[in-house]
Design an enzyme around this catalytic site. Structure first.
Site, PDB file in Angstrom:
ATOM      1  N   THR A 246     126.364  65.636 -22.900  1.00  0.00           N
ATOM      2  CA  THR A 246     125.957  65.619 -21.496  1.00  0.00           C
ATOM      3  C   THR A 246     126.419  66.941 -20.922  1.00  0.00           C
ATOM      4  O   THR A 246     127.300  67.586 -21.494  1.00  0.00           O
ATOM      5  CB  THR A 246     126.721  64.462 -20.781  1.00  0.00           C
ATOM      6  OG1 THR A 246     126.325  63.226 -21.353  1.00  0.00           O
ATOM      7  CG2 THR A 246     126.508  64.424 -19.295  1.00  0.00           C
ATOM      8  N   GLY A 276     123.275  55.268 -18.958  1.00  0.00           N
ATOM      9  CA  GLY A 276     124.679  55.565 -19.211  1.00  0.00           C
ATOM     10  C   GLY A 276     125.450  55.788 -17.922  1.00  0.00           C
ATOM     11  O   GLY A 276     125.034  55.389 -16.832  1.00  0.00           O
ATOM     12  N   ASP A 277     126.566  56.471 -18.049  1.00  0.00           N
ATOM     13  CA  ASP A 277     127.429  56.703 -16.892  1.00  0.00           C
ATOM     14  C   ASP A 277     126.951  57.842 -16.002  1.00  0.00           C
ATOM     15  O   ASP A 277     127.273  57.879 -14.811  1.00  0.00           O
ATOM     16  CB  ASP A 277     128.855  57.012 -17.372  1.00  0.00           C
ATOM     17  CG  ASP A 277     128.905  58.242 -18.286  1.00  0.00           C
ATOM     18  OD1 ASP A 277     127.998  58.403 -19.128  1.00  0.00           O
ATOM     19  OD2 ASP A 277     129.859  59.040 -18.159  1.00  0.00           O
TER      20      ASP A 277
HETATM   21  N1  GLY Z   1     127.800  60.149 -21.097  1.00  0.00           N
HETATM   22  C1  GLY Z   1     126.442  60.104 -21.382  1.00  0.00           C
HETATM   23  C2  GLY Z   1     125.947  58.782 -21.709  1.00  0.00           C
HETATM   24  O1  GLY Z   1     126.661  57.969 -22.255  1.00  0.00           O
HETATM   25  O2  GLY Z   1     124.792  58.520 -21.417  1.00  0.00           O
END
Ligand code: GLY
Length: 395
Positions: A246, A276-277
């Site tokens: 990311t 995701g986050d």
């Molecule tokens: N941190 C990126 C995801 O897990 O989508």
């Protein structure tokens, strides 16, 4: 149940990290070893000059671009969004934007968020297809709507309405990686095999419509040490790429205002629609203009379950340095990783997460679960990449 770090261990870890000292001699199996914490920009460090831009380790070009824009008087959100655009446009970064690794059906789905300190407004998009700059779309959600998060088809229509061009985001290299993964996937997908579920925790209750057993990993396929997903094929030394990569970027203007963004193609080979986050405000990114900004890269589910970026900002508000705040949120994540499939034989997480923090006064820091992470910084002198602090030094 979580196992909070006893206060004395917490303080010891923080002190060691702040002093840049390894804590291996103090570590117990499954307990943090605490890596060197460079703590650049922390109190007393003369490098604390405004403006400051930080980014994930793949974001050196982003910090350089964002700094150039800040110097020209740009808003911090414009600076970070234009910075990460360079990474989103890069076909060779297979964790973000164009060239990002696709979902299990071979389709690239992107997530991004932006937050603006002075207005405390946030905008985000999730599961966005065919548009390679999701951070720019997220910024328009922030500026042009009354909402904070648009997903899927709605996000795509919104982007189209602002003139974003649609294109196939799958590069030939990513498509080949996906084909190899599909042909050899075995158990390396996100559908839990019967022996991977936590059914013993809630009883073997039949779930309506439950699928039948899935096959074990293909003959000869092995998973890389420390990874439950990255497949190494027989006779091959190059694994099929797997990413939770990311790009995160946060900026502090000379006037003391903050803005941040996080953009990703998410977990490779994910179940379509998985978010995701990165687009979740408080998880993959968070800004409080009176305190600081934080962001995350790595296994998003763990960051969501621990409100990672919000927690880093809260710990900075409580007086912790940026690096201490990152390390302590990672410790929480490690302590709360209870699923057997995500823990190694010493009880340590088998995945990585990296947290980044930029404080209101220009102090900055970063830390990861496993040694090897880095972050990019431009503090007014020049852009550079620095090693992140870490909890665990060896596998
Ligand atoms: N941190 C990126 C995801 O897990 O989508």
């Amino acid at each position: 149940m979580a196992h909070p770090l006893p206060r004395r261990d917490f303080l010891a870890l923080s002190a060691l990290a702040a002093a840049g000292l390894p804590a291996a001699a103090h570590s117990r199996p499954g307990q943090p070893e605490a890596g060197p914490a460079p703590n650049p920009g922390e109190p007393g460090d003369a490098s604390r000059l405004k403006p400051v831009v930080i980014a994930s380790g793949n974001g050196l070009a982003a910090v350089n671009k964002a700094m150039e824009m800040l110097r020209a008087g740009a808003d911090p959100c414009d600076a970070v969004v234009n910075g990460v655009k360079i990474i989103e446009d890069d076909p060779n970064d297979n964790s973000v934007g164009y060239g990002g690794l696709p979902n299990e059906e071979g389709i690239v789905e992107l997530d991004a968020s932006v937050m603006h300190g002075p207005t405390h407004k946030a905008g985000a998009v999730a599961s966005l297809r065919n548009i390679k700059n999701p951070a720019a779309v997220a910024l328009l959600v922030l500026r042009k709507t009354n909402h904070a998060l648009l997903v899927g088809e709605g996000a795509l229509k919104f982007a189209r309405s602002f003139g974003f061009a649609e294109e196939n985001l799958l590069t030939e290299e990513s498509r080949q990686a996906w084909l190899r993964w599909r042909a050899n996937r075995g158990a390396s997908d996100d559908w839990l095999d019967d022996n991977q579920t936590d059914d013993d925790k809630w009883g073997q209750q039949p779930v309506l419509g439950t699928a039948t057993l899935r096959a074990a990993p293909g003959p000869g396929s092995t998973f890389l040490p420390g990874s439950s997903r990255e497949l190494l094929l027989p006779g091959s030394t190059s694994p099929i790429p797997y990413t939770t990569g990311t790009v995160h970027c946060a900026a502090l203007t000379a006037a003391g205002d903050l803005g941040a963004t996080t953009s990703t193609s998410g977990l490779s080979w994910k179940i379509p629609g998985r978010v995701g986050d990165s687009p979740i405000i408080g998880a993959g990114m968070y800004v409080a203009n009176d305190i600081g900004a934080a962001g995350a890269t790595g296994r998003g589910e763990s960051v969501i379950q621990n409100c990672g970026s919000f927690a880093v900002v809260q710990l900075m508000a409580a007086g912790q340095s940026p690096t201490e705040a990152c390390l302590n949120v990672l410790k929480r994540i490690a302590d709360r990783t209870l699923e057997k499939r995500h823990r190694d034989e010493q009880g340590r997480p088998k995945f990585n997460v990296t947290m980044y923090a930029l404080r209101k006064d220009g102090a900055f820091g970063s830390a990861c679960l496993w040694k090897g992470g880095s972050f990019a910084v431009h503090d007014g002198t020049q852009g550079r990449v620095i090693q992140s602090a870490y909890l665990y030094g060896k596998q």
